[in-house]
Write an enzyme that holds these catalytic residues in place. Structure first.
Site, PDB file in Angstrom:
ATOM      1  N   CYS A   4       0.828  -1.207   0.000  1.00 49.02           N
ATOM      2  CA  CYS A   4       0.000   0.000   0.000  1.00 49.02           C
ATOM      3  C   CYS A   4       0.868   1.265   0.000  1.00 49.02           C
ATOM      4  O   CYS A   4       1.649   1.469  -0.907  1.00 49.02           O
ATOM      5  CB  CYS A   4      -1.018  -0.028   1.143  1.00 49.02           C
ATOM      6  SG  CYS A   4      -2.382   1.119   0.830  1.00 49.02           S
ATOM      7  N   HIS A  36      -3.488  -4.749  -0.189  1.00 51.82           N
ATOM      8  CA  HIS A  36      -3.154  -5.263   1.141  1.00 51.82           C
ATOM      9  C   HIS A  36      -3.091  -6.781   1.076  1.00 51.82           C
ATOM     10  O   HIS A  36      -4.094  -7.465   1.253  1.00 51.82           O
ATOM     11  CB  HIS A  36      -4.197  -4.809   2.166  1.00 51.82           C
ATOM     12  CG  HIS A  36      -4.119  -3.345   2.447  1.00 51.82           C
ATOM     13  ND1 HIS A  36      -3.146  -2.811   3.252  1.00 51.82           N
ATOM     14  CD2 HIS A  36      -4.864  -2.307   2.009  1.00 51.82           C
ATOM     15  CE1 HIS A  36      -3.298  -1.494   3.321  1.00 51.82           C
ATOM     16  NE2 HIS A  36      -4.332  -1.167   2.557  1.00 51.82           N
ATOM     17  N   GLU A  87      -1.955  -8.744   3.161  1.00 53.84           N
ATOM     18  CA  GLU A  87      -2.238  -9.338   4.477  1.00 53.84           C
ATOM     19  C   GLU A  87      -3.722  -9.534   4.744  1.00 53.84           C
ATOM     20  O   GLU A  87      -4.095 -10.271   5.657  1.00 53.84           O
ATOM     21  CB  GLU A  87      -1.591  -8.499   5.587  1.00 53.84           C
ATOM     22  CG  GLU A  87      -2.218  -7.137   5.833  1.00 53.84           C
ATOM     23  CD  GLU A  87      -1.801  -6.035   4.872  1.00 53.84           C
ATOM     24  OE1 GLU A  87      -2.258  -4.895   5.069  1.00 53.84           O
ATOM     25  OE2 GLU A  87      -1.030  -6.303   3.922  1.00 53.84           O
TER      26      GLU A  87
END
EC number: 4.3.2.10
Length: 195
Positions: A77, A177, A179
């Site tokens: 990001c 993202h 994650e």
């Protein structure tokens, strides 16, 4: 394996930690130069505003440290945007690992920021997408983007095609993202850790 998550004033660190916990990896959240330099892998995450983030990185000397790292680095990001040359977000000079500008999305019909799941398409040899389909869905939250350029290893289309992933030498970057991008994101993180 020693993993350092770079500590600076950008959010979303907790979800990176949860992602590493899920795959059973130990890590340190740190801004200590020695710890970062000695780590096997470095993750540079972030949610935030470019000029504020760069001011903090400069204050801690991290703006000099990060581009000098020799081990694999994964930026996500705003981490990816800060590795670019400069950003239109408050006319910010960034770290210049990728000699690419970061631009603001401009659209009269699509909502900005670009928020939610969207597909990315691998371009050329994308080692972080090994074992995934050429097109995968991942989660984005951003108002600024890096145009498609020679470092682009995956693209996404929102307003116009833009760089979803970049790679140069030991630096790997994702606009989305990873994650919080489900199994595809987890595989991308695992591929990074396996480098």
């Amino acid at each position: 394996m020693e993993i350092a998550i770079i500590k600076y004033n950008a959010g979303n660190v907790q979800s990176v930690m949860y992602a590493l916990d899920r795959i059973g990896m130990k890590y340190q959240w740190t801004d200590d130069e020695q710890v970062i330099r000695s780590a096997d892998k470095v993750i540079f995450p972030g949610v935030g505003e470019a000029s504020t983030a760069m001011a903090y990185l400069r204050e801690k000397g991290l703006d000099q440290l990060i581009p000098s790292l020799k081990q694999p680095v994964l930026a996500t990001c705003i981490g990816m945007q800060l590795l670019c040359r400069d950003s239109e977000e408050n006319n910010t000079t960034c770290m210049g690992v990728f000699d690419v500008p970061v631009k603001r999305f401009v659209s009269s019909d699509l909502k900005i920021p670009h928020v939610g799941w969207n597909s990315i398409q691998a371009q050329g040899e994308n080692i972080l997408m090994e074992g995934l389909k050429k097109e995968e869905y991942v989660y984005f939250v951003h108002s600024f983007y890096a145009p498609v350029n020679p470092y682009t290893t995956a693209t996404c289309d929102y307003v116009q095609p833009f760089s979803a992933m970049l790679q140069k030498d030991n630096f790997y970057a994702a606009q989305f993202h990873a994650e919080i991008s489900g199994m595809a994101g987890q595989k991308i993180i695992q591929n990074f850790l396996a480098l």
